[in-house]
Write a protein that holds these residues in place. Structure first.
Motif, PDB file in Angstrom:
ATOM      1  N   ASN A 109      46.299  70.892   1.750  1.00 24.40           N
ATOM      2  CA  ASN A 109      47.523  71.696   2.470  1.00 24.40           C
ATOM      3  C   ASN A 109      47.393  71.556   4.064  1.00 24.40           C
ATOM      4  O   ASN A 109      48.194  71.849   4.819  1.00 24.40           O
ATOM      5  CB  ASN A 109      47.003  72.408   3.151  1.00 24.40           C
ATOM      6  CG  ASN A 109      46.143  73.922   1.554  1.00 24.40           C
ATOM      7  OD1 ASN A 109      47.412  74.332   1.271  1.00 24.40           O
ATOM      8  ND2 ASN A 109      45.158  74.640   1.930  1.00 24.40           N
ATOM      9  N   CYS A 110      47.350  69.469   3.815  1.00 27.11           N
ATOM     10  CA  CYS A 110      48.023  68.722   5.038  1.00 27.11           C
ATOM     11  C   CYS A 110      49.210  69.304   5.204  1.00 27.11           C
ATOM     12  O   CYS A 110      50.235  68.606   3.930  1.00 27.11           O
ATOM     13  CB  CYS A 110      47.442  67.578   4.828  1.00 27.11           C
ATOM     14  SG  CYS A 110      47.859  66.295   6.197  1.00 27.11           S
ATOM     15  N   ARG A 111      50.138  69.052   6.537  1.00 27.12           N
ATOM     16  CA  ARG A 111      51.362  69.581   6.711  1.00 27.12           C
ATOM     17  C   ARG A 111      52.381  68.414   7.077  1.00 27.12           C
ATOM     18  O   ARG A 111      53.039  68.357   6.474  1.00 27.12           O
ATOM     19  CB  ARG A 111      51.776  70.376   7.975  1.00 27.12           C
ATOM     20  CG  ARG A 111      51.073  69.693   9.043  1.00 27.12           C
ATOM     21  CD  ARG A 111      50.968  70.824  10.065  1.00 27.12           C
ATOM     22  NE  ARG A 111      50.363  70.132  11.314  1.00 27.12           N
ATOM     23  CZ  ARG A 111      50.870  69.188  11.987  1.00 27.12           C
ATOM     24  NH1 ARG A 111      51.574  69.382  12.362  1.00 27.12           N
ATOM     25  NH2 ARG A 111      50.471  68.731  13.615  1.00 27.12           N
ATOM     26  N   PHE A 112      51.767  67.093   7.141  1.00 28.80           N
ATOM     27  CA  PHE A 112      51.906  65.346   6.625  1.00 28.80           C
ATOM     28  C   PHE A 112      52.660  65.192   5.204  1.00 28.80           C
ATOM     29  O   PHE A 112      52.941  64.616   4.892  1.00 28.80           O
ATOM     30  CB  PHE A 112      51.379  64.681   7.095  1.00 28.80           C
ATOM     31  CG  PHE A 112      50.841  64.981   8.571  1.00 28.80           C
ATOM     32  CD1 PHE A 112      52.396  64.966   9.517  1.00 28.80           C
ATOM     33  CD2 PHE A 112      49.748  64.768   9.349  1.00 28.80           C
ATOM     34  CE1 PHE A 112      51.456  64.846  11.085  1.00 28.80           C
ATOM     35  CE2 PHE A 112      49.382  65.078  10.806  1.00 28.80           C
ATOM     36  CZ  PHE A 112      50.643  65.597  11.635  1.00 28.80           C
ATOM     37  N   LEU A 113      51.145  65.801   4.284  1.00 26.34           N
ATOM     38  CA  LEU A 113      52.161  65.313   2.936  1.00 26.34           C
ATOM     39  C   LEU A 113      52.488  66.427   2.368  1.00 26.34           C
ATOM     40  O   LEU A 113      52.185  67.450   0.919  1.00 26.34           O
ATOM     41  CB  LEU A 113      50.255  65.236   2.089  1.00 26.34           C
ATOM     42  CG  LEU A 113      49.854  64.481   2.761  1.00 26.34           C
ATOM     43  CD1 LEU A 113      47.873  64.184   2.120  1.00 26.34           C
ATOM     44  CD2 LEU A 113      49.948  62.652   2.928  1.00 26.34           C
TER      45      LEU A 113
END
Ligand code: GDP
Ligand code: MG
Length: 426
Positions: free
Chosen positions: A261-265
């Protein structure tokens, strides 16, 4: 045209030529940069990240030189010492007695004289360790290793004391793959793979998985092509080192969800390596643990209790496809094969049949993680956060070069196709 004008003209042409050349080089560099496949190996401590990196060095670079192998001797001897000391310590806590009382002297020697890190291991150390390793009480405690924290390579090295103790001992590649070393810096390996006549550079980053080390992960996320998330499937009944409250599978589930869920990924695909299937087979086949007992220990108030319970409800209900995928992955493992003597007296390697319980457990673990990866999550603006990435899983045995070679072939083909598409070659 005056001579002055002519010179100005020539100058401009030279400038233009230079500009053109620079822009061409920049484009080329950009293309090269874009074509680099940057893989991050993530996962909690001891899941097998560094072992996968070692396999990449064996498969894609030129393996380990004699000098590099020699550099592992001390680490292996330290693994041996840590293993026997951990077992002896656990015997006291779990109140397991030595079968041969005379070995009390050996145990005392190790617990008093060998507790410090050392580069020298005298003959007595090997003699006492060897005697203790053949004691039934020590073996009984080893079998209960889910109740304390023992490194995975304990048995592998304890079985090899007679070789490791030799002065001229030179570790094999298998020994290096089994050796446990702590990763607390970011390690990088680079290699090139040729696909459709194009040379594609791979940069692989191995990081530390302990809680304190995970803070460093974020600095690596920029321009990552793929995340290789490594999960230890065999320690669903073991707690995190130094935290007796926290189960390792639950901890890995939380870390995986965070990464997914990491927005950078959000446009980085995840390749999930469900690792240590050899140890999973060994554990379930010995009847020492089961997913059911894990569920009994998870508090109903735990964040993941509903997810685990939901997956457990369909434990007996697995598809032919799921079964075949696990059995096929296992059949690629040389580590789990057994040698038998045929009726004609010939040696033959066979893959022993595993129980239904093993297959169902492997499928259960896969379903927990894939359930997280298929759940949708909307951003504040209502967009699906997971529109641009996906998650694919593989069952692996990181110490098995044959298995990893096959799995990496699959991974490589997914990633190189993506990379070539990105730079518009296919
Ligand atoms: N039997 C077995 N041991 C493994 C496997 N993968 C890793 N190990 C061992 O597990 C220990 C921890 O692995 P390591 O790669 O250092 O974990 P990391 O902390 O994630 O980098 C080492 O002793 C490895 O040899 C596997 O698939 N099977
Ligand atoms: Mg490591």
């Amino acid at each position: 045209m005056s001579v002055k004008e002519l010179f100005r003209c020539i100058g401009r042409t030279e400038d233009e030529k230079r500009d053109k050349m620079i822009s061409k080089q920049l484009k080329k560099a950009d293309k090269r940069e874009k074509s680099i496949i940057k893989i991050l190996l993530l996962g909690i401590a001891e899941s097998g990240k560094s072992t996968i990196t070692k396999q990449m060095k064996i498969i894609h670079i030129n393996g380990y030189s004699e000098e590099e192998r020699r550099q592992n001797v001390l680490w292996i001897r330290k693994n041996l010492r840590d293993s026997i000391l951990t077992i002896l310590g656990a015997m006291k806590r779990l109140d397991i007695k030595l079968e041969d009382e005379k070995l009390e002297e050996s145990s005392n020697y190790l617990l008093t004289k060998c507790i410090e890190d050392s580069s020298e291991y005298p003959d007595e150390f090997y003699d006492h360790t060897s005697n203790l390793w053949s004691d039934k009480g020590v073996l009984k405690c080893y079998k209960r290793s889910a109740e304390y924290q023992l490194i995975d390579c304990a048995k592998y090295f304890l079985d090899k004391i007679h070789v490791i103790r030799r002065e001229d001992y030179l570790p094999t590649e298998q020994d290096i793959l089994h050796c446990r070393t702590l990763t607390n810096t970011i390690q990088k390996i680079e290699f090139t793979i040729t696909e459709n006549k194009f040379k594609i550079p791979f940069h692989v980053f191995d990081v530390g998985g302990q809680r304190g080390e995970r803070k460093k992960w974020i600095q690596m996320f920029d321009s990552a092509t793929a995340i290789l998330f490594v999960l230890d499937s065999s320690t669903f009944d073991v707690n995190v080192r130094d935290d007796f409250e926290s189960n390792r599978l639950l901890e890995a589930t939380g870390v995986f969800e965070h990464i997914w869920n990491c927005r950078f990924l959000k446009d980085v695909s995840i390749l999930l390596f469900i690792n240590k299937i050899d140890l999973l087979v060994e554990k379930i086949m010995s009847g020492s643990s089961s997913i059911e007992s894990l569920l009994k220990t998870v508090p109903t108030s735990h964040k993941y209790y509903p997810l685990y319970e939901k997956m457990y409800k369909s434990f007996n209900d697995i598809t032919d496809g799921e079964r075949k995928y696990f059995v096929d992955s296992l059949s690629m493992c040389k580590t789990t094969t057994k040698t038998i003597i045929t009726k004609k007296g010939k040696k033959q390697c066979i893959q022993p049949k595993v129980s239904e319980e093993v297959i169902k457990t492997a499928v259960f673990i896969k379903r927990v993680f894939m359930e997280i990866a298929v759940s949708s999550k909307k951003t504040k603006t209502g967009r699906d956060l997971h529109k641009d990435h996906d998650c694919q899983y593989f069952y692996t045995c990181a110490v098995d070069t044959k298995n990893i070679e096959k799995v990496l072939e699959g991974v490589r083909s997914i990633l190189t196709k993506n990379a070539l598409r990105k730079i518009c070659i296919i």
